[in-house]
Design an enzyme around this catalytic site. Structure first.
Site, PDB file in Angstrom:
ATOM      1  N   ASP A   1      31.796 -11.524 -34.411  1.00 41.46           N
ATOM      2  CA  ASP A   1      30.936 -12.272 -35.335  1.00 41.46           C
ATOM      3  C   ASP A   1      30.196 -11.304 -36.250  1.00 41.46           C
ATOM      4  O   ASP A   1      30.187 -11.449 -37.470  1.00 41.46           O
ATOM      5  CB  ASP A   1      29.931 -13.112 -34.525  1.00 41.46           C
TER       6      ASP A   1
ATOM      7  N   ASP B   1      31.055 -10.161 -40.510  1.00 38.28           N
ATOM      8  CA  ASP B   1      30.114 -10.270 -41.633  1.00 38.28           C
ATOM      9  C   ASP B   1      29.986  -8.930 -42.350  1.00 38.28           C
ATOM     10  O   ASP B   1      29.940  -8.875 -43.577  1.00 38.28           O
ATOM     11  CB  ASP B   1      28.711 -10.702 -41.152  1.00 38.28           C
TER      12      ASP B   1
ATOM     13  N   ASP C   1      28.897   0.311 -31.751  1.00 38.98           N
ATOM     14  CA  ASP C   1      27.930   0.925 -32.683  1.00 38.98           C
ATOM     15  C   ASP C   1      28.645   1.889 -33.627  1.00 38.98           C
ATOM     16  O   ASP C   1      28.397   1.909 -34.837  1.00 38.98           O
ATOM     17  CB  ASP C   1      26.770   1.602 -31.921  1.00 38.98           C
TER      18      ASP C   1
ATOM     19  N   TYR D   1      28.663 -16.291 -26.006  1.00 33.09           N
ATOM     20  CA  TYR D   1      28.531 -17.605 -26.651  1.00 33.09           C
ATOM     21  C   TYR D   1      28.690 -18.736 -25.639  1.00 33.09           C
ATOM     22  O   TYR D   1      28.178 -19.829 -25.848  1.00 33.09           O
ATOM     23  CB  TYR D   1      29.611 -17.780 -27.737  1.00 33.09           C
TER      24      TYR D   1
ATOM     25  N   LYS E   1      31.701  -2.115 -25.755  1.00 30.67           N
ATOM     26  CA  LYS E   1      30.505  -1.323 -25.437  1.00 30.67           C
ATOM     27  C   LYS E   1      30.644  -0.889 -23.982  1.00 30.67           C
ATOM     28  O   LYS E   1      29.793  -1.175 -23.124  1.00 30.67           O
ATOM     29  CB  LYS E   1      29.247  -2.180 -25.688  1.00 30.67           C
TER      30      LYS E   1
HETATM   31  C1  IPM Z   1      30.733 -17.821 -37.536  1.00 32.15           C
HETATM   32  C2  IPM Z   1      29.331 -18.366 -37.430  1.00 32.15           C
HETATM   33  C3  IPM Z   1      29.192 -19.082 -36.103  1.00 32.15           C
HETATM   34  C4  IPM Z   1      29.463 -18.058 -35.019  1.00 32.15           C
HETATM   35  C5  IPM Z   1      27.824 -19.745 -35.897  1.00 32.15           C
HETATM   36  C6  IPM Z   1      27.467 -20.679 -37.022  1.00 32.15           C
HETATM   37  C7  IPM Z   1      27.754 -20.454 -34.572  1.00 32.15           C
HETATM   38  O1  IPM Z   1      28.404 -17.354 -37.603  1.00 32.15           O
HETATM   39  O2  IPM Z   1      31.698 -18.616 -37.482  1.00 32.15           O
HETATM   40  O3  IPM Z   1      30.886 -16.617 -37.697  1.00 32.15           O
HETATM   41  O4  IPM Z   1      28.567 -17.289 -34.657  1.00 32.15           O
HETATM   42  O5  IPM Z   1      30.586 -18.039 -34.509  1.00 32.15           O
HETATM   43 MN    MN Z   2      29.270 -15.438 -38.144  1.00 27.86          MN
END
Ligand code: IPM
Ligand code: MN
Length: 355
Positions: free
Chosen positions: A247, A251, A223, A142, A191
């Site tokens: 990240d 999710d 993975d 990032y 990884k």
């Molecule tokens: C999160 C989001 C952010 C990230 C994006 C919007 C830059 O997906 O906070 O998880 O990738 O960190």
């Molecule tokens: Mn995210």
């Protein structure tokens, strides 16, 4: 006590869900005798529209002068075609970096009331799961060098994953300390079979493991981790991983809790001033409709009370109120599967009633 909180409502559903969390905090203030002063600042697309940049200086200064920061979400189709450094998301990275928020805590647990919303087979989640993801937040790909160049086949774009010893050490320390306060099990995800940066990550985690003999620590390739999260999520207690892997895996973890609308997060530095936000995005498709699930943001406010202000009782009161509301069967649309549901403001009312 008096607390100054910077509000970064942002775009899409951001304003609605932050307003919900503010109402909950105000009620906590009344009941427990605290004063929360809220000061709004612009961030993301709304800041681009108003000032021509996603992260105005006043916003950064306001956040640094506050006791803590509550953020909604940024971004939307309106700003999707802007160049990379003018995008709303850039503001999020900018504020994380400006505040030195290298730790991102993302708890993912299965609420008993939401067992039926978990897409995993019943026997897999029979005993639930309760995972704390410790995501490194100000390093890695990032923030690494990126750019465009002419390569062998013409136009080429690149991003770089780099981690220094200092960056890995400080997140490893947070992860071991976190595990020590929980079930004492840490899985470090990398990884290392491919990436040099992961090999340094793994080496340093092993060094720290020696300092924390009471914490059981193991490595897992990313993975495999993606697979294990849906195969047997209960095996995880604390996970520590890099910015991008964290990240993605958070999710994934959110989906098995039933809805991405449930997951709060705390971004922390080495002082008590943190930034608290739901892990989900700005959901432009449902913005302004008063149907978004505010629970992730309300739980983020609960994390703020605990991590920035050491108000454990007040924080628990919010968590318990959310539990009660879910157990009573109240749901926002994302969790209602087409059945009648409560609006953003209605579920907030229910949570406030149960404080
Ligand atoms: C999160 C989001 C952010 C990230 C994006 C919007 C830059 O997906 O906070 O998880 O990738 O960190
Ligand atoms: Mn995210």
């Amino acid at each position: 006590m008096n607390y100054n909180i910077a509000l970064l409502k942002g775009d899409g559903i951001g304003p609605e869900i932050v307003d919900s969390a503010v109402r909950v905090l105000e009620e906590i203030g009344k009941r427990y005798g605290h004063v929360f002063n809220f000061t709004p600042y612009l961030i993301g697309g709304c800041a681009i529209d108003a000032c021509g940049e996603p992260l105005p200086r006043e916003t950064v200064e306001g956040c640094l002068a506050s006791d803590s920061v509550l953020l909604g979400a940024v971004g939307g189709p309106k700003w999707d075609t802007l160049p990379g450094n003018m995008r709303p998301e850039k503001a999020l990275l900018g504020i994380r970096s400006a505040m030195g928020l290298f730790t991102n805590l993302r708890p993912a647990k299965l609420y008993p009331a939401l067992k039926g919303d978990c897409p995993l087979r019943e026997d897999i989640v029979a005993n639930g799961f309760d995972i704390m993801i410790v995501r490194e937040l100000t390093g890695g790909i990032y923030f690494g060098e990126r750019g465009m160049r002419q390569g062998k086949y013409g136009e080429e774009a690149y991003d770089t994953e780099a981690y220094s010893r200092m960056e890995i050490e400080r997140i490893a320390k947070v992860a071991f300390e976190t595990a020590r306060k929980r079930r004492k099990k840490l899985i470090s995800i990398d990884k290392a079979n491919v990436l040099e940066s992961s090999r340094l990550w793994r080496k340093i985690v092993h060094e720290y493991s020696e300092k924390y003999p009471d914490v059981e620590c193991a490595d897992m390739l990313v993975d495999n981790a993606a697979m294990q999260l849906v195969r047997n999520p209960a095996q995880f207690d604390v996970i520590v991983t890099s910015n991008m892997f964290g990240d993605i895996l958070s999710d994934e973890a959110s989906q098995i809790t039933g809805s991405i609308g449930m997951l709060p997060s705390a971004s922390l530095s080495d002082n008590t001033r943190g930034l608290y936000e739901p892990i989900h995005g700005s959901a432009p498709d449902i913005a302004g409709k008063n149907i978004a699930n505010p629970i992730a943001t309300i739980l983020s406010a609960a994390m703020m009370l605990l991590y920035s202000f050491s108000l454990k009782e007040e924080s628990d009161a919010i968590i318990n109120a959310v539990d009660k509301v879910l157990l009573a069967g109240y749901r926002t649309a994302d969790l209602a599967h087409g059945a009648p549901s409560l609006s953003t403001t209605e579920i907030t009312d229910k949570i406030i009633e149960n404080l």
